[in-house]
Enzyme design. Structure first.
Site, PDB file in Angstrom:
ATOM      1  N   ARG A   1     -14.657 -65.583 -55.626  1.00  0.00           N
ATOM      2  CA  ARG A   1     -13.838 -65.677 -57.108  1.00  0.00           C
ATOM      3  C   ARG A   1     -13.934 -67.128 -57.325  1.00  0.00           C
ATOM      4  O   ARG A   1     -13.528 -67.556 -58.495  1.00  0.00           O
ATOM      5  CB  ARG A   1     -12.604 -64.839 -57.210  1.00  0.00           C
ATOM      6  CG  ARG A   1     -12.746 -63.378 -57.332  1.00  0.00           C
ATOM      7  CD  ARG A   1     -11.717 -62.779 -57.463  1.00  0.00           C
ATOM      8  NE  ARG A   1     -11.788 -61.340 -57.614  1.00  0.00           N
ATOM      9  CZ  ARG A   1     -10.899 -60.484 -57.597  1.00  0.00           C
ATOM     10  NH1 ARG A   1      -9.597 -60.853 -57.299  1.00  0.00           N
ATOM     11  NH2 ARG A   1     -11.295 -59.188 -57.912  1.00  0.00           N
TER      12      ARG A   1
ATOM     13  N   GLU B   1     -21.378 -59.030 -53.898  1.00  0.00           N
ATOM     14  CA  GLU B   1     -21.654 -57.589 -54.401  1.00  0.00           C
ATOM     15  C   GLU B   1     -22.248 -56.839 -53.408  1.00  0.00           C
ATOM     16  O   GLU B   1     -22.025 -55.613 -53.155  1.00  0.00           O
ATOM     17  CB  GLU B   1     -22.378 -57.739 -55.700  1.00  0.00           C
ATOM     18  CG  GLU B   1     -21.557 -58.251 -56.887  1.00  0.00           C
ATOM     19  CD  GLU B   1     -20.104 -57.567 -56.991  1.00  0.00           C
ATOM     20  OE1 GLU B   1     -20.060 -56.319 -56.729  1.00  0.00           O
ATOM     21  OE2 GLU B   1     -19.000 -58.065 -57.550  1.00  0.00           O
TER      22      GLU B   1
ATOM     23  N   GLN C   1     -19.800 -50.181 -50.352  1.00  0.00           N
ATOM     24  CA  GLN C   1     -19.217 -49.288 -49.065  1.00  0.00           C
ATOM     25  C   GLN C   1     -18.365 -49.948 -48.125  1.00  0.00           C
ATOM     26  O   GLN C   1     -18.115 -49.506 -46.920  1.00  0.00           O
ATOM     27  CB  GLN C   1     -20.536 -48.768 -48.167  1.00  0.00           C
ATOM     28  CG  GLN C   1     -21.739 -48.362 -49.217  1.00  0.00           C
ATOM     29  CD  GLN C   1     -21.479 -47.041 -49.702  1.00  0.00           C
ATOM     30  OE1 GLN C   1     -20.673 -46.234 -49.196  1.00  0.00           O
ATOM     31  NE2 GLN C   1     -22.446 -46.523 -50.445  1.00  0.00           N
ATOM     32  N   THR C   2     -17.969 -51.475 -48.323  1.00  0.00           N
ATOM     33  CA  THR C   2     -17.164 -51.973 -47.369  1.00  0.00           C
ATOM     34  C   THR C   2     -15.882 -52.604 -47.976  1.00  0.00           C
ATOM     35  O   THR C   2     -15.989 -53.168 -49.076  1.00  0.00           O
ATOM     36  CB  THR C   2     -18.028 -53.146 -46.759  1.00  0.00           C
ATOM     37  OG1 THR C   2     -19.323 -52.488 -46.482  1.00  0.00           O
ATOM     38  CG2 THR C   2     -17.699 -53.823 -45.552  1.00  0.00           C
TER      39      THR C   2
ATOM     40  N   TYR D   1     -24.790 -50.434 -42.658  1.00  0.00           N
ATOM     41  CA  TYR D   1     -25.733 -50.395 -43.787  1.00  0.00           C
ATOM     42  C   TYR D   1     -26.751 -51.439 -43.865  1.00  0.00           C
ATOM     43  O   TYR D   1     -26.686 -52.386 -44.821  1.00  0.00           O
ATOM     44  CB  TYR D   1     -24.839 -49.993 -45.105  1.00  0.00           C
ATOM     45  CG  TYR D   1     -23.995 -48.996 -45.260  1.00  0.00           C
ATOM     46  CD1 TYR D   1     -24.335 -47.453 -45.235  1.00  0.00           C
ATOM     47  CD2 TYR D   1     -22.628 -49.191 -44.769  1.00  0.00           C
ATOM     48  CE1 TYR D   1     -23.642 -46.624 -45.350  1.00  0.00           C
ATOM     49  CE2 TYR D   1     -21.639 -48.174 -44.703  1.00  0.00           C
ATOM     50  CZ  TYR D   1     -22.261 -46.894 -45.230  1.00  0.00           C
ATOM     51  OH  TYR D   1     -21.433 -45.715 -45.135  1.00  0.00           O
TER      52      TYR D   1
ATOM     53  N   TYR E   1     -25.341 -51.408 -61.452  1.00  0.00           N
ATOM     54  CA  TYR E   1     -24.148 -51.992 -61.220  1.00  0.00           C
ATOM     55  C   TYR E   1     -24.185 -53.417 -60.927  1.00  0.00           C
ATOM     56  O   TYR E   1     -23.349 -54.474 -61.362  1.00  0.00           O
ATOM     57  CB  TYR E   1     -23.262 -51.014 -60.230  1.00  0.00           C
ATOM     58  CG  TYR E   1     -21.906 -51.960 -59.543  1.00  0.00           C
ATOM     59  CD1 TYR E   1     -20.788 -51.846 -60.425  1.00  0.00           C
ATOM     60  CD2 TYR E   1     -21.857 -52.768 -58.490  1.00  0.00           C
ATOM     61  CE1 TYR E   1     -19.607 -52.606 -59.956  1.00  0.00           C
ATOM     62  CE2 TYR E   1     -20.912 -53.497 -58.269  1.00  0.00           C
ATOM     63  CZ  TYR E   1     -19.922 -53.315 -58.850  1.00  0.00           C
ATOM     64  OH  TYR E   1     -18.650 -54.074 -58.715  1.00  0.00           O
TER      65      TYR E   1
ATOM     66  N   ASP F   1     -18.712 -48.584 -61.108  1.00  0.00           N
ATOM     67  CA  ASP F   1     -18.777 -47.999 -59.685  1.00  0.00           C
ATOM     68  C   ASP F   1     -17.491 -47.017 -59.247  1.00  0.00           C
ATOM     69  O   ASP F   1     -16.972 -46.738 -60.531  1.00  0.00           O
ATOM     70  CB  ASP F   1     -18.650 -49.091 -58.708  1.00  0.00           C
ATOM     71  CG  ASP F   1     -17.058 -50.069 -58.785  1.00  0.00           C
ATOM     72  OD1 ASP F   1     -16.364 -49.717 -59.542  1.00  0.00           O
ATOM     73  OD2 ASP F   1     -16.831 -50.583 -57.912  1.00  0.00           O
TER      74      ASP F   1
ATOM     75  N   CYS G   1       1.347 -46.802 -61.619  1.00  0.00           N
ATOM     76  CA  CYS G   1       1.421 -46.921 -63.242  1.00  0.00           C
ATOM     77  C   CYS G   1       2.332 -47.778 -63.544  1.00  0.00           C
ATOM     78  O   CYS G   1       2.132 -48.287 -64.744  1.00  0.00           O
ATOM     79  CB  CYS G   1       1.329 -45.382 -63.767  1.00  0.00           C
ATOM     80  SG  CYS G   1      -0.088 -44.409 -63.052  1.00  0.00           S
TER      81      CYS G   1
ATOM     82  N   CYS H   1       1.099 -50.960 -64.230  1.00  0.00           N
ATOM     83  CA  CYS H   1      -0.248 -51.231 -64.697  1.00  0.00           C
ATOM     84  C   CYS H   1      -0.050 -51.650 -66.108  1.00  0.00           C
ATOM     85  O   CYS H   1       0.531 -51.156 -67.181  1.00  0.00           O
ATOM     86  CB  CYS H   1      -0.842 -49.638 -64.810  1.00  0.00           C
ATOM     87  SG  CYS H   1      -2.428 -49.765 -65.567  1.00  0.00           S
TER      88      CYS H   1
HETATM   89  S1  SF4 Z   1      -4.939 -46.789 -65.485  1.00  0.00           S
HETATM   90 FE1  SF4 Z   1      -2.878 -47.518 -65.381  1.00  0.00          FE
HETATM   91  S2  SF4 Z   1      -1.524 -45.872 -66.018  1.00  0.00           S
HETATM   92 FE2  SF4 Z   1      -3.375 -45.122 -66.209  1.00  0.00          FE
HETATM   93  S3  SF4 Z   1      -3.747 -44.051 -64.055  1.00  0.00           S
HETATM   94 FE3  SF4 Z   1      -4.696 -45.998 -63.602  1.00  0.00          FE
HETATM   95  S4  SF4 Z   1      -2.694 -47.043 -62.935  1.00  0.00           S
HETATM   96 FE4  SF4 Z   1      -1.871 -45.398 -64.035  1.00  0.00          FE
END
Ligand code: SF4
Length: 359
Positions: free
Chosen positions: A33, A45, A50-51, A90, A128, A146, A210, A213
């Site tokens: 990055r 990439e 798979q790794t 692989y 991809y 992916d 979540c 998120c």
């Molecule tokens: S996108 Fe965010 S809010 Fe939705 S399931 Fe995934 S982690 Fe949870």
């Protein structure tokens, strides 16, 4: 934007920006990055397929030190390329990468393509990988899809169908394209990377995080309370056991190894002479028969190894009394084998399970 629902327009307007902003402060510091070099991104990439990231880091760093550009890769011997890949599995990926570098040098004087369609013409590169390289290196608004991105999109948009189904896949690619097209200018790669990061760190297969998120307010699966049921999990492939018996012969610091033919799986790799059979006992009997030698009553080592849907058991035997006469006979039975020293093995690729058997 005509024909899109107001909800979807709202989703497209907010999601890419929120993810790019989150990525700017949450991204893990991964070595690939820190560069925009398309060759370096291409290598990362392919290795990441798979790794796991933590496994790839030392391999990528070693590779980039030894083969820093496409010309160096094209000029390398295949045995060196496979040695650098040894343990990553692989191996077709390494061979494709090598072939592709040769093609780029032969046909395009070592210049890597700029356009997505041209990347797709390179061996081993699918939609991809081409999308990842072009978006990250050149900030082109091209999508990636992916396993991670599939999972995120299915949840964000509450797509419940079978993700292997053609129509569902098309819908997912279309959504990925819509989203990357709405990323802030010059941030298309960052947006794709943010999706990879979200899938690896928060929107994980089971019990996604979540609460942390950045797009939880926009997530349809969360609103419906079904994040753990989306996407549909395909039934796991059944694991097939395979049994091998291998012969370990040593002479001082030298070991007797054969090289797999180019047309065999993992062609070019070195391994102990071995035989496959439906059970460990039959494999040992066949090995004793082929080598015309009494083997140690029990294996001196048993190596368990998993490759895709195969669970391999490699039982390693030595001759009961390895006299000069017996060794000469074995050498004739495996004429493609050589005595390789510890120094030789530092430069030659050895199949992973066999490396463990020797060590
Ligand atoms: S996108 Fe965010 S809010 Fe939705 S399931 Fe995934 S982690 Fe949870």
């Amino acid at each position: 934007m005509n024909g899109l629902t107001a909800t979807y327009k709202h989703f497209l307007k907010l999601t890419p920006k929120a993810l790019v902003n989150w990525f700017a402060q949450a991204a893990r510091d991964l070595p690939w990055r820190r560069t925009r070099d398309p060759y370096a991104i291409w290598v990362s990439e392919i290795m990441l397929q798979q790794t796991q990231v933590s496994t790839v880091i030392p391999y990528w760093e070693r590779w980039m030190k030894r083969l820093p550009d496409v010309r160096a890769l094209a000029a390398a011997e295949e045995q060196e390329v496979l040695k650098l890949w040894e343990g990553l599995g692989y191996y077709r990926r390494a061979r494709h990468l090598h072939l592709a570098a040769k093609k780029v040098v032969a046909e395009n004087n070592g210049r890597l393509p700029l356009a997505h369609e041209q990347w797709l013409e390179i061996p081993g590169i699918g939609r991809y990988t081409a999308g990842a390289i072009c978006s990250i290196a050149f900030q082109h608004p091209v999508p990636i899809l992916d396993g991670n991105v599939v999972r995120i999109l299915c949840r964000l948009l509450l797509i419940r169908g079978d993700t292997k189904d053609k129509a569902v896949l098309k819908r997912l690619w279309d959504a990925a394209q819509d989203l990357v097209s709405h990323a802030p200018d010059g941030q298309h790669g960052r947006f794709n990377e943010s999706m990879m990061e979200l899938g690896a760190t928060l929107c994980i297969p089971r019990q996604p995080l979540c609460l942390l998120c950045p797009v939880s307010e926009l997530c349809a699966a969360r609103k419906a309370g079904v994040v753990n049921q989306v996407p549909q999990i395909a039934a796991r492939a059944t694991i097939t056991p395979r049994y091998f018996a291998a012969l370990l012969l040593r002479d001082g610091d030298r070991t007797f190894l054969r090289q797999r033919a180019a047309n065999e799986v993992n062609g070019g790799f070195w391994e102990l002479p071995n035989i496959e059979a439906p059970s460990p006992e039959e494999a040992a009997q066949l090995l004793a028969k082929k080598s015309a030698t009494r083997l140690s009553e029990k294996p001196i080592k048993i190596i368990q190894h998993r490759i895709t849907r195969y669970s391999m058991t490699l039982s390693v035997y030595q001759p009961d009394s390895p006299t000069r006469k017996i060794i000469t006979r074995i050498e004739k039975i495996w004429p493609d084998a050589r005595w390789l020293s510890t120094e030789d093995l530092k430069h030659l690729p050895v199949a992973k399970a066999h490396l463990r058997a020797i060590g």
